[in-house]
Design a protein around this motif. Sequence first.
Motif, PDB file in Angstrom:
ATOM      1  N   PRO A  48       0.576   6.962   4.862  1.00 36.40           N
ATOM      2  CA  PRO A  48      -0.376   7.961   3.896  1.00 36.40           C
ATOM      3  C   PRO A  48      -1.642   7.330   4.407  1.00 36.40           C
ATOM      4  O   PRO A  48      -2.044   6.327   4.677  1.00 36.40           O
ATOM      5  N   LEU A  49      -2.563   8.355   4.003  1.00 37.56           N
ATOM      6  CA  LEU A  49      -3.998   8.181   4.492  1.00 37.56           C
ATOM      7  C   LEU A  49      -4.558   6.952   3.610  1.00 37.56           C
ATOM      8  O   LEU A  49      -5.289   6.316   4.115  1.00 37.56           O
ATOM      9  N   ASN A  50      -4.139   6.944   2.316  1.00 39.46           N
ATOM     10  CA  ASN A  50      -4.681   6.058   1.324  1.00 39.46           C
ATOM     11  C   ASN A  50      -4.182   4.361   1.884  1.00 39.46           C
ATOM     12  O   ASN A  50      -4.979   3.593   1.820  1.00 39.46           O
ATOM     13  N   ALA A  51      -3.040   4.403   2.405  1.00 44.82           N
ATOM     14  CA  ALA A  51      -2.516   3.195   2.926  1.00 44.82           C
ATOM     15  C   ALA A  51      -3.307   2.764   4.038  1.00 44.82           C
ATOM     16  O   ALA A  51      -3.531   1.364   4.229  1.00 44.82           O
ATOM     17  N   VAL A  52      -3.652   3.611   4.880  1.00 41.61           N
ATOM     18  CA  VAL A  52      -4.600   3.348   6.167  1.00 41.61           C
ATOM     19  C   VAL A  52      -5.902   2.819   5.639  1.00 41.61           C
ATOM     20  O   VAL A  52      -6.469   2.021   6.297  1.00 41.61           O
TER      21      VAL A  52
ATOM     22  N   PHE B 106      -4.568  12.407  13.244  1.00 42.05           N
ATOM     23  CA  PHE B 106      -3.960  11.621  12.151  1.00 42.05           C
ATOM     24  C   PHE B 106      -4.474  12.227  10.820  1.00 42.05           C
ATOM     25  O   PHE B 106      -3.793  12.429   9.664  1.00 42.05           O
ATOM     26  N   LEU B 107      -5.752  12.470  10.509  1.00 41.88           N
ATOM     27  CA  LEU B 107      -6.367  12.746   9.450  1.00 41.88           C
ATOM     28  C   LEU B 107      -5.868  14.324   9.038  1.00 41.88           C
ATOM     29  O   LEU B 107      -5.655  14.452   7.922  1.00 41.88           O
ATOM     30  N   LEU B 108      -5.838  15.152  10.088  1.00 45.07           N
ATOM     31  CA  LEU B 108      -5.272  16.524   9.894  1.00 45.07           C
ATOM     32  C   LEU B 108      -3.898  16.661   9.344  1.00 45.07           C
ATOM     33  O   LEU B 108      -3.558  17.381   8.540  1.00 45.07           O
ATOM     34  N   GLU B 109      -3.074  15.788  10.035  1.00 45.02           N
ATOM     35  CA  GLU B 109      -1.637  15.562   9.799  1.00 45.02           C
ATOM     36  C   GLU B 109      -1.634  15.072   8.273  1.00 45.02           C
ATOM     37  O   GLU B 109      -0.428  15.467   7.601  1.00 45.02           O
ATOM     38  N   SER B 110      -2.320  14.356   7.871  1.00 45.83           N
ATOM     39  CA  SER B 110      -2.233  13.609   6.520  1.00 45.83           C
ATOM     40  C   SER B 110      -2.645  14.576   5.245  1.00 45.83           C
ATOM     41  O   SER B 110      -2.142  14.174   4.237  1.00 45.83           O
ATOM     42  N   VAL B 111      -3.397  15.518   5.568  1.00 47.75           N
ATOM     43  CA  VAL B 111      -3.818  16.298   4.267  1.00 47.75           C
ATOM     44  C   VAL B 111      -2.994  17.715   4.457  1.00 47.75           C
ATOM     45  O   VAL B 111      -2.733  18.107   5.341  1.00 47.75           O
TER      46      VAL B 111
END
Length: 65
Positions: free
Chosen positions: A2-6, A60-65
């Motif tokens: 997930p984005l927050n983990a990254v 990655f950002l587009l896939e994570s939201v």
Amino acid sequence: MPLNAVIHHKIKELNITQAKLADLLGIGTSKLSQILTGKREPDVPFLKAVHSKLGISGDFLLESV
């Protein structure tokens, strides 16, 4: 991952505080905290800042939201 983990990983990698990261991204500390805890959805300016300042892939950002 997930984005927050990254983003938490980047904080550790860069050895900076959450407040320093918020300053680097040009956002408030409360906004960053809310995004990292899932209480707030990341907005486009946040995603752009994460991409340009932290070098996180736009795909990655587009896939994570």
